[in-house]
Design a protein around this motif. Structure first.
Motif, PDB file in Angstrom:
ATOM      1  N   GLY A   1      -6.864   2.805  -2.405  1.00 19.67           N
ATOM      2  CA  GLY A   1      -5.689   1.955  -2.400  1.00 19.67           C
ATOM      3  C   GLY A   1      -5.829   0.582  -1.797  1.00 19.67           C
ATOM      4  O   GLY A   1      -4.873  -0.200  -1.849  1.00 19.67           O
ATOM      5  N   ILE A   2      -6.985   0.259  -1.234  1.00 16.40           N
ATOM      6  CA  ILE A   2      -7.136  -1.048  -0.588  1.00 16.40           C
ATOM      7  C   ILE A   2      -6.994  -2.179  -1.609  1.00 16.40           C
ATOM      8  O   ILE A   2      -6.168  -3.084  -1.437  1.00 16.40           O
ATOM      9  CB  ILE A   2      -8.470  -1.169   0.176  1.00 16.40           C
ATOM     10  CG1 ILE A   2      -8.543  -0.134   1.298  1.00 16.40           C
ATOM     11  CG2 ILE A   2      -8.622  -2.586   0.736  1.00 16.40           C
ATOM     12  CD1 ILE A   2      -9.916  -0.048   1.965  1.00 16.40           C
ATOM     13  N   ILE A   3      -7.792  -2.136  -2.664  1.00 16.43           N
ATOM     14  CA  ILE A   3      -7.742  -3.205  -3.670  1.00 16.43           C
ATOM     15  C   ILE A   3      -6.370  -3.244  -4.331  1.00 16.43           C
ATOM     16  O   ILE A   3      -5.816  -4.321  -4.563  1.00 16.43           O
ATOM     17  CB  ILE A   3      -8.861  -3.040  -4.717  1.00 16.43           C
ATOM     18  CG1 ILE A   3     -10.222  -3.218  -4.050  1.00 16.43           C
ATOM     19  CG2 ILE A   3      -8.698  -4.044  -5.854  1.00 16.43           C
ATOM     20  CD1 ILE A   3     -11.402  -2.930  -4.957  1.00 16.43           C
ATOM     21  N   ALA A   4      -5.797  -2.078  -4.601  1.00 18.02           N
ATOM     22  CA  ALA A   4      -4.471  -2.025  -5.227  1.00 18.02           C
ATOM     23  C   ALA A   4      -3.420  -2.696  -4.356  1.00 18.02           C
ATOM     24  O   ALA A   4      -2.580  -3.462  -4.848  1.00 18.02           O
ATOM     25  CB  ALA A   4      -4.083  -0.568  -5.500  1.00 18.02           C
ATOM     26  N   LYS A   5      -3.455  -2.430  -3.063  1.00 16.53           N
ATOM     27  CA  LYS A   5      -2.455  -3.004  -2.146  1.00 16.53           C
ATOM     28  C   LYS A   5      -2.614  -4.518  -2.049  1.00 16.53           C
ATOM     29  O   LYS A   5      -1.623  -5.252  -2.072  1.00 16.53           O
ATOM     30  CB  LYS A   5      -2.572  -2.369  -0.766  1.00 16.53           C
ATOM     31  CG  LYS A   5      -1.394  -2.663   0.128  1.00 16.53           C
ATOM     32  CD  LYS A   5      -1.323  -1.699   1.287  1.00 16.53           C
ATOM     33  CE  LYS A   5       0.061  -1.117   1.269  1.00 16.53           C
ATOM     34  NZ  LYS A   5       0.330  -0.109   2.227  1.00 16.53           N
ATOM     35  N   VAL A   6      -3.856  -4.994  -1.946  1.00 17.19           N
ATOM     36  CA  VAL A   6      -4.094  -6.439  -1.864  1.00 17.19           C
ATOM     37  C   VAL A   6      -3.660  -7.116  -3.173  1.00 17.19           C
ATOM     38  O   VAL A   6      -2.936  -8.113  -3.153  1.00 17.19           O
ATOM     39  CB  VAL A   6      -5.580  -6.754  -1.573  1.00 17.19           C
ATOM     40  CG1 VAL A   6      -5.845  -8.251  -1.654  1.00 17.19           C
ATOM     41  CG2 VAL A   6      -5.987  -6.214  -0.213  1.00 17.19           C
ATOM     42  N   SER A   7      -4.076  -6.561  -4.295  1.00 18.30           N
ATOM     43  CA  SER A   7      -3.737  -7.148  -5.598  1.00 18.30           C
ATOM     44  C   SER A   7      -2.234  -7.177  -5.833  1.00 18.30           C
ATOM     45  O   SER A   7      -1.695  -8.176  -6.330  1.00 18.30           O
ATOM     46  CB  SER A   7      -4.415  -6.364  -6.723  1.00 18.30           C
ATOM     47  OG  SER A   7      -5.809  -6.431  -6.593  1.00 18.30           O
ATOM     48  N   ALA A   8      -1.541  -6.107  -5.480  1.00 22.43           N
ATOM     49  CA  ALA A   8      -0.090  -6.055  -5.664  1.00 22.43           C
ATOM     50  C   ALA A   8       0.601  -7.110  -4.802  1.00 22.43           C
ATOM     51  O   ALA A   8       1.535  -7.788  -5.261  1.00 22.43           O
ATOM     52  CB  ALA A   8       0.433  -4.661  -5.329  1.00 22.43           C
ATOM     53  N   TYR A   9       0.140  -7.265  -3.570  1.00 21.79           N
ATOM     54  CA  TYR A   9       0.727  -8.269  -2.677  1.00 21.79           C
ATOM     55  C   TYR A   9       0.533  -9.669  -3.253  1.00 21.79           C
ATOM     56  O   TYR A   9       1.468 -10.468  -3.304  1.00 21.79           O
ATOM     57  CB  TYR A   9       0.120  -8.178  -1.276  1.00 21.79           C
ATOM     58  CG  TYR A   9       0.675  -9.246  -0.372  1.00 21.79           C
ATOM     59  CD1 TYR A   9       1.875  -9.050   0.289  1.00 21.79           C
ATOM     60  CD2 TYR A   9       0.031 -10.473  -0.235  1.00 21.79           C
ATOM     61  CE1 TYR A   9       2.429 -10.057   1.083  1.00 21.79           C
ATOM     62  CE2 TYR A   9       0.570 -11.478   0.549  1.00 21.79           C
ATOM     63  CZ  TYR A   9       1.763 -11.265   1.203  1.00 21.79           C
ATOM     64  OH  TYR A   9       2.310 -12.267   1.974  1.00 21.79           O
ATOM     65  N   LEU A  10      -0.685  -9.969  -3.679  1.00 24.08           N
ATOM     66  CA  LEU A  10      -0.975 -11.297  -4.222  1.00 24.08           C
ATOM     67  C   LEU A  10      -0.154 -11.566  -5.484  1.00 24.08           C
ATOM     68  O   LEU A  10       0.430 -12.645  -5.639  1.00 24.08           O
ATOM     69  CB  LEU A  10      -2.470 -11.437  -4.505  1.00 24.08           C
ATOM     70  CG  LEU A  10      -3.386 -11.375  -3.273  1.00 24.08           C
ATOM     71  CD1 LEU A  10      -4.847 -11.356  -3.713  1.00 24.08           C
ATOM     72  CD2 LEU A  10      -3.118 -12.504  -2.307  1.00 24.08           C
ATOM     73  N   ALA A  11      -0.072 -10.588  -6.379  1.00 26.25           N
ATOM     74  CA  ALA A  11       0.696 -10.752  -7.618  1.00 26.25           C
ATOM     75  C   ALA A  11       2.176 -10.981  -7.319  1.00 26.25           C
ATOM     76  O   ALA A  11       2.825 -11.828  -7.948  1.00 26.25           O
ATOM     77  CB  ALA A  11       0.517  -9.535  -8.504  1.00 26.25           C
ATOM     78  N   LYS A  12       2.707 -10.244  -6.356  1.00 24.45           N
ATOM     79  CA  LYS A  12       4.123 -10.366  -5.972  1.00 24.45           C
ATOM     80  C   LYS A  12       4.460 -11.797  -5.542  1.00 24.45           C
ATOM     81  O   LYS A  12       5.573 -12.269  -5.750  1.00 24.45           O
ATOM     82  CB  LYS A  12       4.409  -9.390  -4.830  1.00 24.45           C
ATOM     83  CG  LYS A  12       5.803  -9.435  -4.266  1.00 24.45           C
ATOM     84  CD  LYS A  12       5.943  -8.318  -3.237  1.00 24.45           C
ATOM     85  CE  LYS A  12       6.616  -8.808  -1.991  1.00 24.45           C
ATOM     86  NZ  LYS A  12       6.729  -7.778  -0.965  1.00 24.45           N
ATOM     87  N   HIS A  13       3.477 -12.496  -4.989  1.00 30.07           N
ATOM     88  CA  HIS A  13       3.695 -13.857  -4.485  1.00 30.07           C
ATOM     89  C   HIS A  13       3.038 -14.934  -5.350  1.00 30.07           C
ATOM     90  O   HIS A  13       2.863 -16.066  -4.905  1.00 30.07           O
ATOM     91  CB  HIS A  13       3.227 -13.952  -3.034  1.00 30.07           C
ATOM     92  CG  HIS A  13       4.052 -13.102  -2.124  1.00 30.07           C
ATOM     93  ND1 HIS A  13       5.365 -13.392  -1.827  1.00 30.07           N
ATOM     94  CD2 HIS A  13       3.770 -11.947  -1.483  1.00 30.07           C
ATOM     95  CE1 HIS A  13       5.849 -12.464  -1.030  1.00 30.07           C
ATOM     96  NE2 HIS A  13       4.900 -11.567  -0.802  1.00 30.07           N
ATOM     97  N   SER A  14       2.680 -14.564  -6.588  1.00 25.85           N
ATOM     98  CA  SER A  14       2.100 -15.506  -7.568  1.00 25.85           C
ATOM     99  C   SER A  14       0.849 -16.196  -7.044  1.00 25.85           C
ATOM    100  O   SER A  14       0.605 -17.373  -7.307  1.00 25.85           O
ATOM    101  CB  SER A  14       3.139 -16.549  -7.999  1.00 25.85           C
ATOM    102  OG  SER A  14       4.245 -15.915  -8.595  1.00 25.85           O
ATOM    103  N   ILE A  15       0.046 -15.447  -6.293  1.00 24.48           N
ATOM    104  CA  ILE A  15      -1.239 -15.945  -5.805  1.00 24.48           C
ATOM    105  C   ILE A  15      -2.306 -15.391  -6.732  1.00 24.48           C
ATOM    106  O   ILE A  15      -2.484 -14.172  -6.831  1.00 24.48           O
ATOM    107  CB  ILE A  15      -1.495 -15.505  -4.348  1.00 24.48           C
ATOM    108  CG1 ILE A  15      -0.377 -16.016  -3.428  1.00 24.48           C
ATOM    109  CG2 ILE A  15      -2.860 -15.999  -3.869  1.00 24.48           C
ATOM    110  CD1 ILE A  15      -0.375 -15.394  -2.045  1.00 24.48           C
TER     111      ILE A  15
END
Length: 89
Positions: free
Chosen positions: A14-28
């Motif tokens: 879940g590490i990559i999933a959590k980082v990717s989801a956070y970045l996507a949520k903030h349009s990064i």
């Protein structure tokens, strides 16, 4: 603005999933990513683009550190120019 995201800690799901989801949520946008497992430790570096982000780098750093703390891994976000100067030989 480009920034470097680093994540280090014990490997777990879940590490990559959590980082990717956070970045996507903030349009990064993720421009580049490298990850490996070193002696059971997860190590990841990402080049990200804040041009369309809906938050600033300081807020992203604080929130991502908190988010990933729940997984027991350490994270940091640093402006790419600062990162490059710190690691110049």
């Amino acid at each position: 603005m480009k920034a470097i995201v680093t994540v280090v800690g014990a490997d777990k799901v879940g590490i990559i999933a959590k980082v990717s989801a956070y970045l996507a949520k903030h349009s990064i946008n993720i421009a580049d990513i490298s990850q490996t497992i070193l002696s059971g430790n997860f190590v990841m570096m990402m080049m990200v683009d804040f041009d369309n982000a809906n938050i600033g780098i300081d807020t992203a750093r604080k929130e991502l550190v908190e988010e990933l703390g729940t997984l027991g891994v350490e994270a940091n976000i640093m402006n790419e120019k600062v990162f490059s100067e710190m690691h110049r030989i």
